[in-house]
Scaffold this active site. Sequence first.
Site, PDB file in Angstrom:
ATOM      1  N   ASP A 180      32.387 -28.401 -34.952  1.00  0.00           N
ATOM      2  CA  ASP A 180      32.336 -27.241 -34.070  1.00  0.00           C
ATOM      3  C   ASP A 180      33.739 -26.729 -33.807  1.00  0.00           C
ATOM      4  OD1 ASP A 180      29.598 -26.818 -33.559  1.00  0.00           O
ATOM      5  OD2 ASP A 180      29.543 -28.456 -32.113  1.00  0.00           O
ATOM      6  N   SER A 190      28.228 -24.662 -29.912  1.00  0.00           N
ATOM      7  CA  SER A 190      27.537 -25.873 -30.374  1.00  0.00           C
ATOM      8  C   SER A 190      26.643 -25.473 -31.540  1.00  0.00           C
ATOM      9  CB  SER A 190      26.708 -26.476 -29.225  1.00  0.00           C
ATOM     10  OG  SER A 190      26.066 -27.657 -29.627  1.00  0.00           O
ATOM     11  N   THR A 240      31.996 -27.850 -24.267  1.00  0.00           N
ATOM     12  CA  THR A 240      31.637 -26.611 -24.958  1.00  0.00           C
ATOM     13  C   THR A 240      31.998 -25.396 -24.118  1.00  0.00           C
ATOM     14  OG1 THR A 240      29.805 -27.760 -26.043  1.00  0.00           O
ATOM     15  CG2 THR A 240      29.749 -25.357 -26.062  1.00  0.00           C
ATOM     16  N   CYS A 289      19.391 -24.955 -23.941  1.00  0.00           N
ATOM     17  CA  CYS A 289      20.347 -25.653 -23.073  1.00  0.00           C
ATOM     18  C   CYS A 289      19.936 -25.519 -21.610  1.00  0.00           C
ATOM     19  CB  CYS A 289      21.737 -25.078 -23.282  1.00  0.00           C
ATOM     20  SG  CYS A 289      22.984 -25.749 -22.155  1.00  0.00           S
TER      21      CYS A 289
END
Length: 447
Positions: free
Chosen positions: A437, A328, A284, A396
């Site tokens: 994504d 994400s 990511t 996260c």
Amino acid sequence: MAATIARAAAKHLSVAPSRRLLPPGGRTGADIGGSRRLVVSRFVDDKSSFPFSRPEGVEPPAEYSELRKSCPFARVKLWDESKVWLVSRYKDVCEALTNDDLSKVRTHPNFPELSPGGKAAAASTRSPTFVDMDPPQHTKFRGMVAHRFTREASEAMRPSIQQKATALVEEMARKGPPADLHEDFSIKLPFLVMYDMLGIPAADHGWISSNVAARSSGSSTAKDAATAANDLVEYMDRLVKSKTHNPGDDLISELVVNQLRPGHMAHDELVQTAFLLLVAGNATVATQIDLGVMTLLAHPDQLSALKADPERLAPKAVEEICRYHTGSSFALRRVAKRDTHINGQAIKAGEGVIALNQSANRDESVFPNPDKFDIHRDPNPEASEALGFGYGTHVCIAEWLSRVELQVALTALFRRLPNLRLAVPESQIKFSDPSRDVGVASMPVTW
């Protein structure tokens, strides 16, 4: 444009304004949220109702805008015919992600999975990672590694990250143009950082990178992706055993000494934690480097300002990149453990919920002119931040490390290669499947 959005939304949704679900006490959505709630009462017979598809390139699905305007809580179908709630507005997404009645445990039979492969992975007999736990288990296992990812710890890693970024850019410059930014720089930087943190031998980097790519690539078959994941777990199992006998100064060794040996963590739990840190967010970060560079190149005035004052503007640019390009956007999935409400909307026990952070990051009530990319954007005092890294208990764990990596990457690239530009028109860049994504398989650049 408005007609296009309406048609796109109508393809997936049917709205019944007269039906209103009332919470205890009879308060309606209008009483609580300031606008009338519209609840979807029926569905088109379409197994692929969600995820919606991006219309082109990096543009978010058109349905998100329509949902925010007229149907902030929508019921849609997934691939397996299960139905889930979509939550699309910023404040509602934040409320959903701090609602203790909603669970992250994927083994729940009604947890919303977006593919057969995801459902199979959730049913695995392996120990779960902390991202798929609820408190207090989540708190316990996340806490074992959280100190390595604080803002202070991430800043302490900045010099090392700068050295890695500089070396990668110098190698690009040595080879000369053209180059593939994704392969030669973006994907390498975050993985090199994580390899060092976990204590993975340099001789194994190439093999691991290939397997991580096979696991996460949209072009891999489900069988190939599962095989790559199994190979990585088995590698981590061997690595943990090796460090059990001969610990070093890396994070895995630290967990062996402080958690495994005293009995706070089982061997399989340590293996799964190491596997998670390896695969969870590095791709990511790579995507955000790619898209950040691409978007800055498309906004030359902002890029010039960033080059002139990187110390001040690199952090702002990274925040805007993570808002504008939600790296994400399907990870914030939950299932209700008991009957609950989100801003007045009733959610029954066992119903799945997907909090759409990509939609929330384009919420007009929070981010003025949200479809405009603007690194000079001032923070909204009524909103803590954009939701590219999630929110709440499960935000996260590597958000600060990712920010440092992105800041360093942009600064290193444009300082060493000030004339960096795309080697092909942006229209020729191949983006990921529009229902996944957003990302790129390659990004040809020159200078």
